[in-house]
Design a protein around this motif. Structure first.
Motif, mmCIF file in Angstrom:
data_model
loop_
_atom_site.group_PDB
_atom_site.id
_atom_site.type_symbol
_atom_site.label_atom_id
_atom_site.label_comp_id
_atom_site.label_asym_id
_atom_site.label_seq_id
_atom_site.Cartn_x
_atom_site.Cartn_y
_atom_site.Cartn_z
ATOM 1 N N VAL A 279 -23.959 1.915 56.619
ATOM 2 C CA VAL A 279 -23.002 2.715 55.847
ATOM 3 C C VAL A 279 -22.243 3.642 56.782
ATOM 4 O O VAL A 279 -22.842 4.262 57.674
ATOM 5 N N LEU A 280 -20.928 3.725 56.564
ATOM 6 C CA LEU A 280 -20.092 4.731 57.217
ATOM 7 C C LEU A 280 -19.678 5.760 56.176
ATOM 8 O O LEU A 280 -19.329 5.392 55.045
ATOM 9 N N ILE A 281 -19.705 7.030 56.543
ATOM 10 C CA ILE A 281 -19.261 8.102 55.642
ATOM 11 C C ILE A 281 -18.129 8.857 56.321
ATOM 12 O O ILE A 281 -18.296 9.425 57.409
ATOM 13 N N GLY A 282 -16.968 8.846 55.695
ATOM 14 C CA GLY A 282 -15.809 9.553 56.235
ATOM 15 C C GLY A 282 -15.866 11.030 55.918
ATOM 16 O O GLY A 282 -15.992 11.422 54.756
ATOM 17 N N GLY A 283 -15.745 11.848 56.940
ATOM 18 C CA GLY A 283 -15.842 13.292 56.783
ATOM 19 C C GLY A 283 -14.490 13.975 56.826
ATOM 20 O O GLY A 283 -14.182 14.711 57.759
ATOM 21 N N GLY A 284 -13.657 13.748 55.837
ATOM 22 C CA GLY A 284 -12.349 14.382 55.798
ATOM 23 C C GLY A 284 -11.233 13.355 55.815
ATOM 24 O O GLY A 284 -11.438 12.166 56.107
ATOM 25 N N PHE A 285 -10.005 13.786 55.537
ATOM 26 C CA PHE A 285 -8.889 12.873 55.303
ATOM 27 C C PHE A 285 -8.658 11.912 56.469
ATOM 28 O O PHE A 285 -8.585 10.688 56.287
ATOM 29 N N TYR A 286 -8.532 12.435 57.667
ATOM 30 C CA TYR A 286 -8.260 11.586 58.837
ATOM 31 C C TYR A 286 -9.366 10.553 59.015
ATOM 32 O O TYR A 286 -9.098 9.349 59.209
ATOM 33 N N CYS A 287 -10.603 10.991 58.939
ATOM 34 C CA CYS A 287 -11.732 10.078 59.127
ATOM 35 C C CYS A 287 -11.863 9.104 57.968
ATOM 36 O O CYS A 287 -12.309 7.959 58.160
ATOM 37 N N ASN A 288 -11.465 9.517 56.771
ATOM 38 C CA ASN A 288 -11.438 8.585 55.641
ATOM 39 C C ASN A 288 -10.510 7.404 55.931
ATOM 40 O O ASN A 288 -10.857 6.238 55.700
ATOM 41 N N ILE A 289 -9.307 7.710 56.402
ATOM 42 C CA ILE A 289 -8.342 6.659 56.708
ATOM 43 C C ILE A 289 -8.878 5.745 57.806
ATOM 44 O O ILE A 289 -8.804 4.513 57.715
ATOM 45 N N CYS A 290 -9.447 6.353 58.864
ATOM 46 C CA CYS A 290 -10.007 5.552 59.966
ATOM 47 C C CYS A 290 -11.098 4.611 59.454
ATOM 48 O O CYS A 290 -11.145 3.428 59.835
ATOM 49 N N CYS A 291 -11.991 5.124 58.615
ATOM 50 C CA CYS A 291 -13.092 4.305 58.091
ATOM 51 C C CYS A 291 -12.569 3.167 57.223
ATOM 52 O O CYS A 291 -13.076 2.034 57.283
ATOM 53 N N CYS A 292 -11.573 3.455 56.396
ATOM 54 C CA CYS A 292 -11.018 2.413 55.532
ATOM 55 C C CYS A 292 -10.295 1.344 56.345
ATOM 56 O O CYS A 292 -10.363 0.147 56.011
ATOM 57 N N MET A 293 -9.611 1.743 57.406
ATOM 58 C CA MET A 293 -9.000 0.753 58.300
ATOM 59 C C MET A 293 -10.072 -0.102 58.961
ATOM 60 O O MET A 293 -9.948 -1.330 59.060
#
Length: 353
Positions: A82-96
């Motif tokens: 599992v990856l957990i995005g910690g904030g907007f920028y990291c959310n986008i990176c994880c989804c990419m």
């Protein structure tokens, strides 16, 4: 044993970084979990990580394509579940990264009021494209969850922020009004300075201290200097021991234009502060505070109302301490172990999809 990796650009300075350091530490104490943090390079004044949290310092933090590739390569190398995005920028990176990592699940996290978050139009387009790729979404408040379309919110769960359980308890001996947060337009410190200036004339023993760092410091210092109360307004940089520094102060104020679920406010209440906060639309303040019971809510930019509530807490000790006691009790449901358990339950449900 599940391998969980939290993605965050840094581990210093902000409420989001504090939350994910607490969640990482909470996960690391669980028997069936091995916890990683993928971040930028370590620096000064970072939030504490337990020794068994494995940190990988490879994010650059300013190139979304490069960081998405870094996430993919580390996911392949370490076989994260599992990856957990910690904030907007990291959310986008994880989804990419989700496009290239096969079975690994992605959980993203909304950390602000999405309606008013100061992201660019490009960021809003990226959010609409990439957020639907996530397997799960954690929201701080119900109103934030309701903002998103069903294709995103249907995968979501509201989990409030955790607070640390060893905060010092307030022992009010200093005539000080305190606020904590980034020196950023969102925090609307001119409103607080104006309100303080209104009550200062009749309460000259009280000073105002603002803790935080940010791009607005020079402007705010100059603004404070223009006030008749200028000599009683102080700015202190972000510091790890801020709770020790404020534990003898009397009143906490949050004057933001908008918020998610403000950690500084929750921690102040857990310490036993009487608090005043702006009633931000779609924000967590109204979910934390019952007006008149465990704190006061005032209108955004309503300087007069804020000044009246500050004056009430200064002049009425019984009200001040009653509000403080109720605040302390109401924060018990947000203790770290309970909130981390909610996160783990959600992650386990995602893994079963």
């Amino acid at each position: 044993m599940n391998k969980i990796c939290i993605i965050t650009r840094k581990l210093t300075g902000g409420g989001s970084e504090r939350v994910f350091s607490l969640i990482a530490n909470g996960f690391s104490s669980m028997d069936d979990c091995r916890t990683f943090i993928l971040s930028g390079k370590s620096g000064e004044n970072e939030y504490h990580l337990e020794p068994n949290v494995i940190r990988i310092e490879e994010l650059c933090g300013n190139n979304i394509f490069r960081d998405a590739y870094t996430i993919v390569s580390n996911t392949v190398k370490h076989k994260f579940d599992v990856l957990i995005g910690g904030g907007f920028y990291c959310n986008i990176c994880c989804c990419m990264a989700k496009l290239f990592i096969g079975r690994t699940k992605v959980v993203i996290s909304e950390r602000n009021d999405p309606k008013r978050d100061l992201i660019s139009w490009r960021g809003r387009i990226a959010r609409s494209i990439f957020f639907p790729l996530a397997d799960g979404v954690v929201f701080q408040t119900q109103s934030a969850m309701d903002y998103y379309p069903k294709r995103i919110s249907s995968r979501g769960k509201v989990i409030p922020n955790p607070i640390i359980d060893d905060l010092p308890q307030r022992i009010p001996t200093k005539d000080t009004i305190v606020s904590i947060g980034r020196l950023h337009p969102q925090k609307n410190y001119p409103m607080l300075i104006d309100a303080y200036d209104m009550v200062w004339t009749n309460n000259k023993s009280f000073k105002l201290v603002i803790y935080g760092s940010g791009s607005e410091k020079k402007r705010l210092v100059e603004y404070a200097r223009s006030k008749k109360s200028a000599n009683n307004i102080y700015f202190e940089d972000f510091c790890q021991d801020v709770h020790e520094r404020i534990k003898n102060d009397k009143i906490f104020v949050l004057s933001s234009l908008f918020e998610g679920m403000p950690n500084a406010l929750m921690e102040a209440m857990a310490m036993g502060f009487p608090v005043i906060a702006t009633d931000t639309e779609n924000g967590g303040c109204r979910e934390i505070i019952t007006d008149g019971y465990n704190g006061f809510l005032v209108g955004v930019n309503d300087v007069t109302q804020l000044a009246k509530k500050i004056q009430l807490l200064i002049s009425d000790e019984d009200t001040r301490e009653k509000i403080a006691g109720n605040a302390r009790v109401s924060m018990k449901r947000y203790l770290k172990d309970s909130i981390c358990a909610e996160w783990m339950d959600f992650v386990n449900n995602i893994l079963q999809l």
